[in-house]
Write an enzyme that holds these catalytic residues in place. Structure first.
Site, PDB file in Angstrom:
ATOM      1  N   PHE A 221      37.709  21.583  11.022  1.00 28.72           N
ATOM      2  CA  PHE A 221      38.140  21.740  12.419  1.00 28.72           C
ATOM      3  C   PHE A 221      37.146  22.683  13.118  1.00 28.72           C
ATOM      4  O   PHE A 221      37.527  23.692  13.689  1.00 28.72           O
ATOM      5  CB  PHE A 221      39.568  22.299  12.517  1.00 28.72           C
ATOM      6  CG  PHE A 221      40.592  21.550  11.714  1.00 28.72           C
ATOM      7  CD1 PHE A 221      41.218  20.432  12.224  1.00 28.72           C
ATOM      8  CD2 PHE A 221      40.929  21.972  10.421  1.00 28.72           C
ATOM      9  CE1 PHE A 221      42.174  19.742  11.479  1.00 28.72           C
ATOM     10  CE2 PHE A 221      41.882  21.294   9.672  1.00 28.72           C
ATOM     11  CZ  PHE A 221      42.516  20.174  10.196  1.00 28.72           C
ATOM     12  N   ASP A 243      34.623  17.815  12.328  1.00 28.49           N
ATOM     13  CA  ASP A 243      35.517  17.757  13.489  1.00 28.49           C
ATOM     14  C   ASP A 243      35.723  16.299  13.863  1.00 28.49           C
ATOM     15  O   ASP A 243      34.833  15.469  13.693  1.00 28.49           O
ATOM     16  CB  ASP A 243      34.943  18.540  14.674  1.00 28.49           C
ATOM     17  CG  ASP A 243      36.039  18.930  15.651  1.00 28.49           C
ATOM     18  OD1 ASP A 243      36.456  20.109  15.674  1.00 28.49           O
ATOM     19  OD2 ASP A 243      36.512  18.042  16.415  1.00 28.49           O
ATOM     20  N   ASN A 269      38.062  12.880  10.323  1.00 24.24           N
ATOM     21  CA  ASN A 269      39.393  13.473  10.281  1.00 24.24           C
ATOM     22  C   ASN A 269      39.481  14.352   9.025  1.00 24.24           C
ATOM     23  O   ASN A 269      39.238  13.878   7.913  1.00 24.24           O
ATOM     24  CB  ASN A 269      40.425  12.336  10.212  1.00 24.24           C
ATOM     25  CG  ASN A 269      41.845  12.855  10.271  1.00 24.24           C
ATOM     26  OD1 ASN A 269      42.143  13.966   9.806  1.00 24.24           O
ATOM     27  ND2 ASN A 269      42.732  12.065  10.840  1.00 24.24           N
ATOM     28  N   ASP A 287      40.699  25.756  10.379  1.00 25.45           N
ATOM     29  CA  ASP A 287      41.116  26.303  11.684  1.00 25.45           C
ATOM     30  C   ASP A 287      41.606  25.178  12.586  1.00 25.45           C
ATOM     31  O   ASP A 287      40.983  24.868  13.608  1.00 25.45           O
ATOM     32  CB  ASP A 287      39.929  27.059  12.319  1.00 25.45           C
ATOM     33  CG  ASP A 287      40.318  27.719  13.628  1.00 25.45           C
ATOM     34  OD1 ASP A 287      41.510  28.020  13.822  1.00 25.45           O
ATOM     35  OD2 ASP A 287      39.422  27.930  14.479  1.00 25.45           O
ATOM     36  N   CYS A 327      47.389  28.891  14.785  1.00 26.46           N
ATOM     37  CA  CYS A 327      47.467  29.396  16.158  1.00 26.46           C
ATOM     38  C   CYS A 327      48.772  28.991  16.838  1.00 26.46           C
ATOM     39  O   CYS A 327      48.865  28.991  18.058  1.00 26.46           O
ATOM     40  CB  CYS A 327      46.264  28.934  16.966  1.00 26.46           C
ATOM     41  SG  CYS A 327      46.095  27.161  17.050  1.00 26.46           S
TER      42      CYS A 327
END
Ligand code: SAH
Length: 386
Positions: A221, A243, A269, A287, A327
Site C-alpha cells: 500500500f 499499490d 492488489n 499501510d 488509520c
C-alpha cells in the site's frame, strides 16, 4: 443568537465538542443551516458557540466556549495559534498540515502547506460558506503564492455538499518538488489524484527507514512511496513497492528517479500479491487505507487486517520485521494489537514489539475528542519461538 438546548448527559458535558441530533432537547430562535449558534444546557446556562447543520448527523460543532463570531480576526487568530503549536512541536512549518479541524479549533477546516502553496479543504457547511474569510486570513498570515480549494473529499456529502476542486488565489501551479526528511517528492495539488502527501505518516517513514539499512524491503500500500523511498535512501539492500493504483505507481517511479534511488514499483492488489509472494523479505510494511469508516463494518475490517498480517508474517523468517499501520479510528490500539497477536499465533511466530508509531504532531490529538486519535502503528520483530 439562535441556538440549541442540549440534553443532559450529552457528549458535550464530557468535554467533546460535537452535538448529535439525539443530543438536542430543542432549538430556539430558528437556526438556519450554516449559522453560528449558541449552545445552552437545560438550565439555560451557556455552553459556547457552535456551527450548525441540521442535515448532518453531527448537527452542531462547538468551536468556542465563549460567545464568538466567525470573522477574519477569528480565523487569523486560530491559524496563528496553529502555526505557533507546530513551531513548538518541531514540525517543518513549510510542509505540514497547518490546521486540522477540531484539533485546531476550526471544525471542518483543513489547511495543508506545501511551501508557498496552500491547500484548503472545507468539510462542514458553515466553514464552506466562509471560504472567502478563511482565504483573507490565509493571505494575511502566510501571503501564499497559490491557494487551492481541494474539496473532493467524500466527507462533504455527509453535510449535503458537492465535491469540487478550484484555484481561489494566484496562478494555476504546475506539479512541483518538495523536500521532506531529505527526500524529494513531486506534488500536484491541483491536478493530482489527492491533496498531496500523506503528511500524517511523514514521521513514521523516518522511524521505519531507520531500521531498513541492508534489508530487503516490501512496502505494501505504498501510494507514491513514502516508506519505500525513505528505506531506499536509508540504505536498504532492495525495495519493492505495491499499490493498486497505476497513478500512485507512476508517481512512485518519478519520485525514485528524482531521488536517484532504486525502487521497484508494482501495480497490484496487495491481498493477491502477498498470497503468491516468496519469502524474500526482511522488512514488510503494511499501510492500507482505512478498511472501515464506521462501527458496522469493523468486523470485516478486522478480517482484512488479520489476512494481511498473517500473510506477511508467513513470509518473514527469524529477525524479520513487520511494520503495520491502522488509520481507522474505530479499530482501537488494543483491538489492532490483538489482531496482530492472533495472526502471529496462527502463523506460529513469536513477536517482539520494537517500536510504536502514531500520527505526526501536525495532527494533534485532543483526548476529549477520541476521533482525533486515529493512526496507530507497530513495528515488530519475529524472534525464535520459545
Ligand atoms: N503508505 C503511504 C500511504 C498509503 S495510502 C504513505 O505512507 O504515503 C493507501 C494506499 O493503498 C493508496 O495509495 C491506495 O491506492 C492503496 N490501496 C488500496 N487498496 C489496495 C489494495 N487492495 N492493494 C494495493 N493497494 C491498495
Amino acid at each position: 443568537m439562535a441556538g440549541l438546548i442540549i440534553q443532559p448527559r450529552a457528549r458535550i458535558f464530557h468535554g467533546h465538542d460535537w452535538v448529535y441530533a439525539s443530543d438536542v432537547k430543542k432549538a430556539f430562535g430558528n437556526p438556519e443551516p450554516g449559522d453560528v449558534i449558541s449552545l445552552k444546557d437545560f438550565r439555560d446556562r451557556p455552553l459556547g458557540t457552535a456551527i450548525y447543520n441540521p442535515s448532518s448527523q453531527i448537527v452542531a460543532r462547538r468551536f468556542s466556549r465563549r460567545k464568538q463570531d466567525l470573522d477574519v480576526d477569528f480565523f487569523v487568530r486560530r491559524i496563528t495559534q496553529a502555526l505557533a503549536y507546530r513551531r513548538s512541536a518541531g514540525i517543518d512549518e513549510m510542509l505540514c498540515r497547518m490546521v486540522w479541524s477540531e484539533s485546531d479549533g476550526v471544525p471542518g477546516v483543513i489547511i495543508d502547506r506545501y511551501t508557498d502553496v496552500i491547500v484548503l479543504q472545507t468539510l462542514t457547511l458553515a466553514m464552506d460558506m466562509r471560504v472567502a474569510l478563511i482565504q483573507e486570513a490565509l493571505i494575511e498570515v502566510f501571503d501564499p503564492r497559490v491557494i487551492i480549494l481541494r474539496n473532493d473529499s467524500g466527507i462533504r456529502k455527509a453535510e449535503g455538499m458537492e465535491l469540487d476542486i478550484s484555484l481561489i488565489h494566484g496562478e494555476k501551479p504546475k506539479a512541483f518538488p518538495v523536500e521532506v526528511n531529505g527526500i524529494t517528492f513531486e506534488v500536484d495539488p491541483l491536478d493530482g489524484q489527492k491533496t498531496g502527501l500523506y503528511l500524517d505518516q511523514l514521521q513514521a517513514h523516518a522511524e521505519v527507514a531507520a531500521m531498513a539499512k541492508g534489508k530487503r524491503v516490501l512496502d505494501c500500500f505504498s501510494n507514491q512511496g513514502g516508506f519505500a523511498l525513505a528505506c531506499a535512501k536509508a540504505g536498504a539492500e532492495s525495495v519493492r513497492a505495491i499499490d493498486i493504483s497505476g497513478h500512485a505507481i507512476s508517481a512512485l517511479n518519478k519520485n525514485a528517479e528524482l531521488n536517484r534511488v532504486n525502487v521497484e514499483g508494482i501495480e497490484a492488489n496487495v491481498f493477491d500479491y502477498l498470497k503468491s509472494a516468496s519469502a524474500e523479505y526482511d522488512l514488510i510494511i503494511l499501510d492500507p487505507p482505512s478498511f472501515t469508516r464506521n462501527k458496522k463494518t469493523l468486523k470485516d475490517a478486522m478480517r482484512g487486517y488479520k489476512e494481511i498480517h498473517l500473510r506477511a508474517l508467513k513470509l518473514l523468517d527469524k529477525g524479520g520485521i513487520m511494520s503495520t499501520f491502522c488509520c481507522s479510528h474505530h479499530a482501537t490500539r488494543e483491538l489492532f494489537l490483538e489482531n496482530i497477536v492472533s495472526a502471529s499465533t496462527d502463523a506460529k511466530k513469536t513477536l517482539r514489539l520494537m517500536r510504536e508509531h502514531t500520527q505526526r504532531a501536525d495532527h494533534p490529538v485532543l483526548p476529549a475528542i477520541p476521533e482525533t486519535s486515529y493512526l496507530k502503528g507497530f513495528t515488530l520483530e519475529v524472534i525464535p519461538a520459545r
